[in-house]
Design a protein around this motif. Structure first.
Motif, mmCIF file in Angstrom:
data_model
loop_
_atom_site.group_PDB
_atom_site.id
_atom_site.type_symbol
_atom_site.label_atom_id
_atom_site.label_comp_id
_atom_site.label_asym_id
_atom_site.label_seq_id
_atom_site.Cartn_x
_atom_site.Cartn_y
_atom_site.Cartn_z
ATOM 1 N N LEU A 3 4.561 -9.318 5.178
ATOM 2 C CA LEU A 3 3.734 -8.486 4.316
ATOM 3 C C LEU A 3 3.120 -7.349 5.117
ATOM 4 C CD1 LEU A 3 1.743 -11.251 2.372
ATOM 5 C CD2 LEU A 3 3.888 -10.159 1.697
ATOM 6 N N THR A 4 2.744 -6.289 4.426
ATOM 7 C CA THR A 4 1.974 -5.225 5.050
ATOM 8 C C THR A 4 0.549 -5.739 5.259
ATOM 9 O OG1 THR A 4 1.294 -4.320 2.909
ATOM 10 C CG2 THR A 4 3.352 -3.481 3.860
ATOM 11 N N ASN A 5 -0.269 -4.961 5.981
ATOM 12 C CA ASN A 5 -1.664 -5.355 6.178
ATOM 13 C C ASN A 5 -2.392 -5.457 4.842
ATOM 14 O OD1 ASN A 5 -1.423 -5.496 8.960
ATOM 15 N ND2 ASN A 5 -1.997 -3.348 9.260
ATOM 16 N N ILE A 6 -2.086 -4.523 3.940
ATOM 17 C CA ILE A 6 -2.703 -4.559 2.608
ATOM 18 C C ILE A 6 -2.288 -5.837 1.879
ATOM 19 C CG2 ILE A 6 -2.716 -3.458 0.333
ATOM 20 C CD1 ILE A 6 -2.450 -0.774 1.743
ATOM 21 N N GLY A 7 -0.992 -6.125 1.895
ATOM 22 C CA GLY A 7 -0.501 -7.318 1.228
ATOM 23 C C GLY A 7 -1.096 -8.583 1.812
ATOM 24 N N ASP A 8 -1.200 -8.630 3.136
ATOM 25 C CA ASP A 8 -1.754 -9.805 3.804
ATOM 26 C C ASP A 8 -3.194 -10.055 3.370
ATOM 27 O OD1 ASP A 8 -1.626 -11.855 6.045
ATOM 28 O OD2 ASP A 8 -3.276 -10.607 6.751
ATOM 29 N N ASN A 9 -3.995 -8.991 3.324
ATOM 30 C CA ASN A 9 -5.401 -9.133 2.919
ATOM 31 C C ASN A 9 -5.524 -9.564 1.460
ATOM 32 O OD1 ASN A 9 -6.424 -8.429 5.438
ATOM 33 N ND2 ASN A 9 -6.407 -6.237 4.977
ATOM 34 N N ALA B 12 2.359 -3.682 -8.670
ATOM 35 C CA ALA B 12 2.516 -2.381 -9.322
ATOM 36 C C ALA B 12 1.626 -1.314 -8.699
ATOM 37 C CB ALA B 12 2.206 -2.500 -10.809
ATOM 38 N N ASN B 13 0.585 -1.714 -7.978
ATOM 39 C CA ASN B 13 -0.394 -0.747 -7.494
ATOM 40 C C ASN B 13 -0.586 -0.733 -5.987
ATOM 41 O OD1 ASN B 13 -1.679 0.326 -10.136
ATOM 42 N ND2 ASN B 13 -1.710 -1.892 -10.417
ATOM 43 N N ASN B 14 0.155 -1.568 -5.288
ATOM 44 C CA ASN B 14 -0.035 -1.656 -3.842
ATOM 45 C C ASN B 14 1.301 -1.785 -3.125
ATOM 46 O OD1 ASN B 14 -3.187 -2.185 -3.477
ATOM 47 N ND2 ASN B 14 -2.486 -3.393 -5.226
ATOM 48 N N HIS B 15 1.302 -1.369 -1.882
ATOM 49 C CA HIS B 15 2.476 -1.496 -1.016
ATOM 50 C C HIS B 15 2.307 -2.781 -0.216
ATOM 51 C CE1 HIS B 15 4.913 0.237 2.602
ATOM 52 N NE2 HIS B 15 5.603 -0.636 1.895
ATOM 53 N N VAL B 16 2.829 -3.891 -0.732
ATOM 54 C CA VAL B 16 2.590 -5.190 -0.116
ATOM 55 C C VAL B 16 3.732 -5.656 0.778
ATOM 56 C CG1 VAL B 16 1.051 -5.896 -1.967
ATOM 57 C CG2 VAL B 16 3.472 -6.462 -2.110
ATOM 58 N N PHE B 17 4.938 -5.091 0.597
ATOM 59 C CA PHE B 17 6.076 -5.464 1.434
ATOM 60 C C PHE B 17 6.485 -4.270 2.295
ATOM 61 C CE2 PHE B 17 6.767 -8.183 -2.396
ATOM 62 C CZ PHE B 17 6.559 -9.405 -1.782
ATOM 63 N N PRO B 18 6.914 -4.516 3.538
ATOM 64 C CA PRO B 18 7.424 -3.422 4.361
ATOM 65 C C PRO B 18 8.616 -2.762 3.683
ATOM 66 C CG PRO B 18 7.084 -5.397 5.679
ATOM 67 C CD PRO B 18 6.935 -5.810 4.251
ATOM 68 N N VAL B 19 8.749 -1.466 3.918
ATOM 69 C CA VAL B 19 9.859 -0.727 3.306
ATOM 70 C C VAL B 19 11.164 -1.156 3.946
ATOM 71 C CG1 VAL B 19 10.880 1.545 2.960
ATOM 72 C CG2 VAL B 19 8.416 1.239 2.755
ATOM 73 N N ILE B 20 12.116 -1.551 3.119
ATOM 74 C CA ILE B 20 13.455 -1.919 3.573
ATOM 75 C C ILE B 20 14.439 -0.927 2.970
ATOM 76 C CG2 ILE B 20 15.218 -3.733 3.598
ATOM 77 C CD1 ILE B 20 12.999 -5.759 3.224
#
Length: 264
Positions: free
Chosen positions: A4-10, A86-94
């Motif tokens: 997860l991204t830092n945002i997703g992790d939090n 829908a509103n956050n970038h929770v996974f790293p871009v692949i």
């Protein structure tokens, strides 16, 4: 576990604390909702009663089928996760065109008219094409004159993906196969779509050499006089990178490596 991204992790940590679920359970549900395009999820989470299904605005099913409290928990959780996705970038871009991406289908197919998933199978519908990913293998079918309006998976000992068209229900297995496995194995101009590092992407030899190595056509066998020892080792290194990126299986990598080493 899914990165997860830092945002997703939090966000996952916060939901885990509020719902009294483990971090791993929330990530499992997040991935399930993401695989369902934010509108559905099929999951198998022991903390939420085992196997179950969720559909946004529809029926929620859990292993403990009469536990309405658990159903409400799953429904609230999945709705919240869908909103987060829908509103956050929770996974790293692949990169698009790779299995880990939401756009896992071959990129030259364009944008699908519809996508979905059933259990361990994902599908994407295109004009005259149907892409299916199951257990990490991608198959692209020619839909002929069918106008696909819906896809479903029949449950039972012999699971088969079927779709609805103007001609009724048609089994996917009855359609002609355009490509199997990963598109780069049969379409040489797609090979570099799996390059995720700048060093690999900058090497012009990847585009020219890798397709020749990966083809099953014996007429394109490598000429021993074309490459020096150093060049051959560079090719093997690039093949290893393609294997690590999922573009080659271990068996394919070992086969091509052995063929190259025999030509030194």
């Amino acid at each position: 576990m899914q990165t997860l991204t830092n945002i997703g992790d939090n966000l996952v940590k916060g939901i885990s604390a509020r719902y009294g679920l483990s971090y791993e359970a929330v990530v499992h549900m997040l991935v399930a909702v993401n695989n369902g395009g934010g509108s559905m999820a099929q999951f198998n989470c022991p903390e939420l009663g085992g196997s179950g299904q969720w559909m946004r605005g529809g029926m929620t099913m859990v292993g403990d089928m009469f536990n309405n409290g658990l159903k409400n928990t799953v429904d609230n959780l999945c709705n919240e996760l869908a909103t987060i996705l829908a509103n956050n970038h929770v996974f790293p871009v692949i990169p698009a065109g790779t299995l880990g991406s939401n756009q896992w289908w071959p990129i030259n197919l364009g944008n699908p008219s519809s996508t979905g998933s059933q259990n361990n199978t994902r599908y994407a519908v295109f004009p005259n094409r149907l892409a299916v990913e199951k257990n990490g293998q991608i198959t692209v079918y020619d839909t002929l004159d069918h106008q696909i309006s819906g896809v479903s998976q029949q449950q039972g000992n012999n699971e088969s993906l079927t779709f609805n068209s103007q001609w009724g229900n048609i089994s996917v297995n009855s359609l002609p196969i355009v490509t199997e496995n990963n598109y780069s194995h049969t379409e040489s101009n797609q090979t570099t779509n799996f390059a995720q590092s700048d060093d690999l992407a900058k090497q012009p030899t990847t585009e020219v050499i890798a397709p020749d190595i990966m083809t099953n056509n014996t007429s394109t066998a490598i000429n021993a006089s074309q490459y020096s020892v150093n060049e051959t080792l560079d090719i093997i290194e690039k093949l290893a990178q393609l294997r690590d990126l999922g573009a080659l299986t271990d068996a394919e990598f070992n086969e091509k490596k052995s063929a190259l080493l025999q030509r030194i």
